[in-house]
Design an enzyme around this catalytic site. Structure first.
Site: not given
Ligand SMILES: NC(=O)c1ccc[n+]([C@@H]2O[C@H](COP(=O)([O-])OP(=O)(O)OC[C@H]3O[C@@H](n4cnc5c(N)ncnc54)[C@H](O)[C@@H]3O)[C@@H](O)[C@H]2O)c1
Length: 271
Positions: A42, A66-67, A93, A182, A186, A215
């Site tokens: 992360d 860092d993706v 993720n 978002y 996705k 969640v």
């Protein structure tokens, strides 16, 4: 193989991006409980180490990743290969779910008509480009070796448009509108999953999506009520509700599965 053996991850190395977030921690725990050595990755290394310290005792690793930055991903891949020689599992993720800073202005600013280009670009960068880059950089050694499992975390909002009434208080006040970025990102994750499953199928790399529903995480009661009412099982997810599906996708239990989308949403998209 017996059924429990199919789910075992002993001897496997798994990397989880966005590993210190609400669900990332649970993904790390699930994989470690199933026997894997977990790379907790992360943006903040100290928090990665805290998460690592909560995992069942095994030879885990914490890395700052860092993706959106290929240099950071290549450095992480080299560290993992140096320590474990192999990467078996990647959980893509990390993501941003954009929020408006000022609650008083959120309803106005989050309207599609005003939605800022900067926020759109940020979501695409992390949620789409980040998934592409991590898959390319961690998946290539899997394809070269002829085995691996990549799990891309998508969302119910990758399959359906947001129900904006969820963000309305009982008195009708629209607190904010769910962003256009978002769901767009996705949805892209779901079809990128299919692309890569088709591309790497013959190389033994399986690529699947896991689509969680909402969640519980300290939201206002009115929101939890709205969401629960709209869900077949009548409740929001607990952070632990995805552990089983994640281990299933990571392990040989799903050996004949690729390009699929496992929906774990309490029936939210069924209603
Ligand atoms: N929480 C939910 O209700 C829910 C529902 C459906 C899908 N999801 C998906 O599950 C995943 C995890 O969600 P969460 O609720 O745990 O989110 P979270 O915000 O708690 O965690 C996201 C993590 O990603 C990290 N991150 C952000 N940008 C990064 C980058 N550039 N490089 C590396 N890491 C980065 C953050 O530091 C954070 O730790 C996301 O893909 C999210 O879209 C969550």
């Amino acid at each position: 193989m017996t059924a429990p053996a199919l789910f075992s991850l002993y001897g496997k190395t798994a990397i989880v991006t966005g590993a210190t977030g609400l669900l990332g921690r649970q993904h790390c725990l699930a994989l470690a409980e199933a026997g894997a050595c977990v790379v907790v990755a992360d943006l903040d290394l100290d928090t990665c180490r805290v998460v690592e310290s909560t995992l069942p005792d095994r030879d885990h690793l914490s890395l700052r990743v860092d993706v959106t930055d290929p240099t950071s991903l290549v450095a992480a891949r080299n560290s993992i290969l140096e320590k474990y020689s192999r990467i078996h599992i990647l959980v893509n993720n990390a993501a941003v779910n954009d929020m408006f800073e000022n609650p008083a202005l959120a309803a106005e600013q989050s309207k599609f008509e005003h939605y800022p280009l900067e926020m759109w670009r940020k979501s695409l960068e992390v949620n789409v480009t980040g998934v592409f880059l991590a898959a390319q950089i961690f998946g290539t050694p899997m394809a070269e070796r002829g085995a691996g499992s990549i799990i891309n975390i998508a969302s119910t909002y990758g399959m359906v448009g947001p129900d904006q009434s969820l963000y309305q208080k009982p008195d009708g006040e629209q607190v904010f509108y769910k962003s256009p970025a978002y769901p767009a990102t996705k949805g892209a994750v779901l079809n990128f999953t299919r692309y890569l499953a088709a591309y790497w199928g013959k190389n033994g790399v399986r690529v699947n999506s896991l689509s969680p529903g909402g969640v519980v995480n300290g939201q206002d009661e009115w929101f939890v009520d709205n969401y629960s009412r709209r869900t077949a099982l009548g409740r929001m997810a607990q952070p632990t509700d995805y552990k089983g599906a994640l281990v299933f996708l990571a392990s040989d239990a799903s050996a004949y599965m690729t390009g699929a989308n496992v929906v774990v949403d309490g029936g939210w998209t069924a209603v």
